[in-house]
Design a protein around this motif. Structure first.
Motif, PDB file in Angstrom:
ATOM      1  N   VAL A  78       0.834  -1.201   0.000  1.00  0.00           N
ATOM      2  CA  VAL A  78       0.000   0.000   0.000  1.00  0.00           C
ATOM      3  C   VAL A  78       0.867   1.248   0.000  1.00  0.00           C
ATOM      4  CG1 VAL A  78      -1.719   1.309   1.281  1.00  0.00           C
ATOM      5  CG2 VAL A  78      -1.905  -1.169   1.129  1.00  0.00           C
ATOM      6  N   VAL A  79       1.922   1.239   0.803  1.00  0.00           N
ATOM      7  CA  VAL A  79       2.815   2.387   0.882  1.00  0.00           C
ATOM      8  C   VAL A  79       3.459   2.655  -0.478  1.00  0.00           C
ATOM      9  CG1 VAL A  79       4.922   3.282   1.946  1.00  0.00           C
ATOM     10  CG2 VAL A  79       3.248   2.044   3.333  1.00  0.00           C
ATOM     11  N   LYS A  80       3.835   1.573  -1.194  1.00  0.00           N
ATOM     12  CA  LYS A  80       4.485   1.735  -2.492  1.00  0.00           C
ATOM     13  C   LYS A  80       3.513   2.226  -3.559  1.00  0.00           C
ATOM     14  CE  LYS A  80       8.087  -1.751  -1.749  1.00  0.00           C
ATOM     15  NZ  LYS A  80       8.645  -3.047  -2.205  1.00  0.00           N
ATOM     16  N   LEU A  81       2.258   1.755  -3.501  1.00  0.00           N
ATOM     17  CA  LEU A  81       1.291   2.093  -4.546  1.00  0.00           C
ATOM     18  C   LEU A  81       0.493   3.369  -4.248  1.00  0.00           C
ATOM     19  CD1 LEU A  81      -0.165  -1.422  -5.437  1.00  0.00           C
ATOM     20  CD2 LEU A  81       1.474  -0.062  -6.752  1.00  0.00           C
ATOM     21  N   ALA A  82       0.508   3.827  -3.010  1.00  0.00           N
ATOM     22  CA  ALA A  82      -0.329   4.969  -2.630  1.00  0.00           C
ATOM     23  C   ALA A  82       0.009   6.212  -3.441  1.00  0.00           C
ATOM     24  CB  ALA A  82      -0.177   5.257  -1.133  1.00  0.00           C
ATOM     25  N   ARG A  83       1.290   6.543  -3.557  1.00  0.00           N
ATOM     26  CA  ARG A  83       1.691   7.762  -4.243  1.00  0.00           C
ATOM     27  C   ARG A  83       1.379   7.726  -5.745  1.00  0.00           C
ATOM     28  NH1 ARG A  83       5.332  11.175  -2.448  1.00  0.00           N
ATOM     29  NH2 ARG A  83       4.084  10.933  -0.547  1.00  0.00           N
ATOM     30  N   PRO A  84       1.838   6.693  -6.500  1.00  0.00           N
ATOM     31  CA  PRO A  84       1.510   6.673  -7.937  1.00  0.00           C
ATOM     32  C   PRO A  84       0.015   6.575  -8.223  1.00  0.00           C
ATOM     33  CG  PRO A  84       2.616   4.643  -7.288  1.00  0.00           C
ATOM     34  CD  PRO A  84       2.753   5.592  -6.155  1.00  0.00           C
ATOM     35  N   CYS A  85      -0.716   5.796  -7.415  1.00  0.00           N
ATOM     36  CA  CYS A  85      -2.164   5.689  -7.627  1.00  0.00           C
ATOM     37  C   CYS A  85      -2.856   7.027  -7.360  1.00  0.00           C
ATOM     38  CB  CYS A  85      -2.753   4.608  -6.726  1.00  0.00           C
ATOM     39  SG  CYS A  85      -2.314   2.929  -7.206  1.00  0.00           S
ATOM     40  N   SER A  86      -2.420   7.729  -6.326  1.00  0.00           N
ATOM     41  CA  SER A  86      -3.001   9.039  -6.025  1.00  0.00           C
ATOM     42  C   SER A  86      -2.705  10.029  -7.148  1.00  0.00           C
ATOM     43  CB  SER A  86      -2.445   9.570  -4.702  1.00  0.00           C
ATOM     44  OG  SER A  86      -2.753   8.696  -3.644  1.00  0.00           O
ATOM     45  N   LEU A  87      -1.493   9.974  -7.694  1.00  0.00           N
ATOM     46  CA  LEU A  87      -1.142  10.860  -8.812  1.00  0.00           C
ATOM     47  C   LEU A  87      -1.988  10.557 -10.042  1.00  0.00           C
ATOM     48  CD1 LEU A  87       0.650  13.039 -10.052  1.00  0.00           C
ATOM     49  CD2 LEU A  87       2.348  11.265 -10.563  1.00  0.00           C
ATOM     50  N   ILE A  88      -2.175   9.265 -10.344  1.00  0.00           N
ATOM     51  CA  ILE A  88      -2.998   8.890 -11.501  1.00  0.00           C
ATOM     52  C   ILE A  88      -4.442   9.337 -11.299  1.00  0.00           C
ATOM     53  CG2 ILE A  88      -3.941   6.935 -12.781  1.00  0.00           C
ATOM     54  CD1 ILE A  88      -1.270   5.480 -12.245  1.00  0.00           C
TER      55      ILE A  88
END
Length: 331
Positions: A78-88
Motif C-alpha cells: 500500500v505504501v508503495k502504490l499509494a503515491r503513484p495511484c493518487s497521482l494517476i
C-alpha cells in the motif's frame, strides 16, 4: 585595520564582487542575453514546480482519504502504490473536469457565435432608432447614424479571409508557427515529466534540499527559511483550495438565479464567472462585463437585470461566502 585571515577573506570577496559588478555593467547586453538564455533553460523546471505544487493539493487529498488508514497499518504494498495511484487519480480527475467543462462550454460557445450575427443584426437597427430619437434635434448626427450599415455576412467573410491570407503576416511563416507549437509542447512535456518526478519523490528531494541548506547556510537562516516555507505552503494551499470551492459556489449561484429570471446564456456566463472568479478581486467583474455585453445584444433590459443580480450576488459572496470559505481556510 587588523589584516587577519577573516578580514583578508572579506576584502578579497568584496573586491571580486566589485569587479563582477563592473564587468556586468560594462557588458550589460551580454549579461542580459545570458539571463534570457538562462531563463529559457530553467523555465520548464519552474513551470514544472508550479504544476507540481497545484497537483499536489488534490493528490494529498486522495492519498490521505483513500490510502491513509492502510498506510497507518504499514502495509508495504500500500505504501508503495499509494503515491503513484493518487497521482494517476488526480490526473484523471483534472482531465475529467477539463473534458466536462469543454463539453459544456464549446457547444454553448458555438451556438453563441452562430446566434451572435443575427443578434447583432437585430440589435443595430434598434440602437440606430434609439440614437436617432435621442439626437433628433441634431441633423448632422442623425445623418451619420443613418449611414451606418452593419453587414454581418461581410464581416464574417472578411474575418475568414484574414485567417486564410492575412494571418500569415501576423504570426509569421508556417515554419515559425510550427516551431513555436513544437517548442511549447516540448516545454510542457518537460515540465509535466519534472512535475511528476517531484510529486513521486518529494520526500527524498526535500531531504536533499535540507542537506544542501545545512551544508551552505547558517542555522539561523535555515530555521527562518524552513518556517517561512511551511507558512507559505500552508497558506497558498489553503487559499487555492478555498478559491476553487468559492468559484464553484459562485458559478452555481449565477446559474440558478439566471435560470430563474430567464436570462440568456446562463450556462456560458456562469462558467465564465466561475473561472474568472479564480482571479482575486477583479476576476468576477471581467466575467460580468463579458456576460453583460452578450446579454445586452439580446435584450438591454435583461442586461440591466443581470448587472443588478451580479451586484447582489457579489455582495452576498464577498460578505458571507468568501470570508467563511477562503478566510477561514487561510486564517
Amino acid at each position: 585595520m587588523n589584516l587577519d585571515k577573516d578580514n583578508v577573506k572579506k576584502i578579497r570577496g568584496l573586491i571580486l564582487f566589485t569587479v563582477f559588478v563592473l564587468v556586468a555593467l560594462w557588458n550589460y547586453e551580454l549579461v542580459f542575453d545570458g539571463v534570457v538564455l538562462l531563463w529559457k533553460v530553467i523555465f520548464p523546471f519552474v513551470l514544472g514546480g508550479a504544476i507540481a505544487f497545484l497537483v499536489n493539493i488534490p493528490m494529498n487529498f486522495f492519498e490521505r482519504k483513500i490510502f491513509g488508514k492502510a498506510k497507518k497499518k504499514e502495509k508495504n504494498w500500500v505504501v508503495k502504490l499509494a503515491r503513484p495511484c493518487s497521482l494517476i487519480l488526480t490526473l484523471l480527475t483534472i482531465i475529467g473536469v477539463i473534458a466536462v467543462v469543454m463539453l459544456v462550454v464549446i457547444p454553448e460557445l458555438g451556438r453563441t457565435i452562430l446566434n451572435l450575427g443575427k443578434t447583432v443584426q437585430d440589435f443595430v437597427p434598434q440602437a440606430q432608432a434609439w440614437a436617432i430619437q435621442a439626437f433628433h434635434e441634431h441633423e448632422e448626427i442623425v445623418d451619420e447614424i443613418a449611414k451606418i450599415d452593419f453587414k454581418w455576412d461581410e464581416i464574417l467573410e472578411n474575418g475568414i479571409n484574414f485567417l486564410k491570407n492575412g494571418a500569415g503576416s501576423v504570426i509569421g511563416t508556417t515554419f515559425e508557427a510550427a516551431k513555436g507549437i513544437v517548442s511549447g509542447m516540448t516545454t510542457f512535456f518537460i515540465s509535466f515529466v519534472f512535475a511528476c518526478y517531484v510529486l513521486l519523490q518529494k520526500e527524498k528531494l526535500g531531504v536533499h534540499v535540507k542537506k544542501l541548506m545545512c551544508a551552505f547556510m547558517p542555522e539561523d537562516w535555515r530555521n527562518i527559511l524552513f518556517a517561512l516555507g511551511t507558512v507559505v505552503n500552508k497558506s497558498f494551499t489553503s487559499f487555492f483550495t478555498g478559491q476553487c470551492l468559492e468559484a464553484v459556489i459562485l458559478g452555481l449561484m449565477f446559474l440558478i438565479v439566471m435560470t430563474i429570471f430567464g436570462l440568456p446564456y446562463a450556462m456560458l456566463v456562469s462558467i465564465l464567472i466561475a473561472f474568472t472568479a479564480l482571479i482575486p478581486i477583479f476576476g468576477a467583474f471581467i466575467g460580468c462585463g463579458v456576460g453583460a455585453l452578450l446579454i445586452f445584444m439580446v435584450d438591454p433590459v435583461k442586461a440591466l437585470i443581470f448587472i443588478v443580480i451580479f451586484l447582489v450576488l457579489q455582495q452576498i459572496e464577498g460578505n458571507f461566502i468568501y470570508p467563511h470559505v477562503v478566510g477561514s481556510s487561510v486564517g
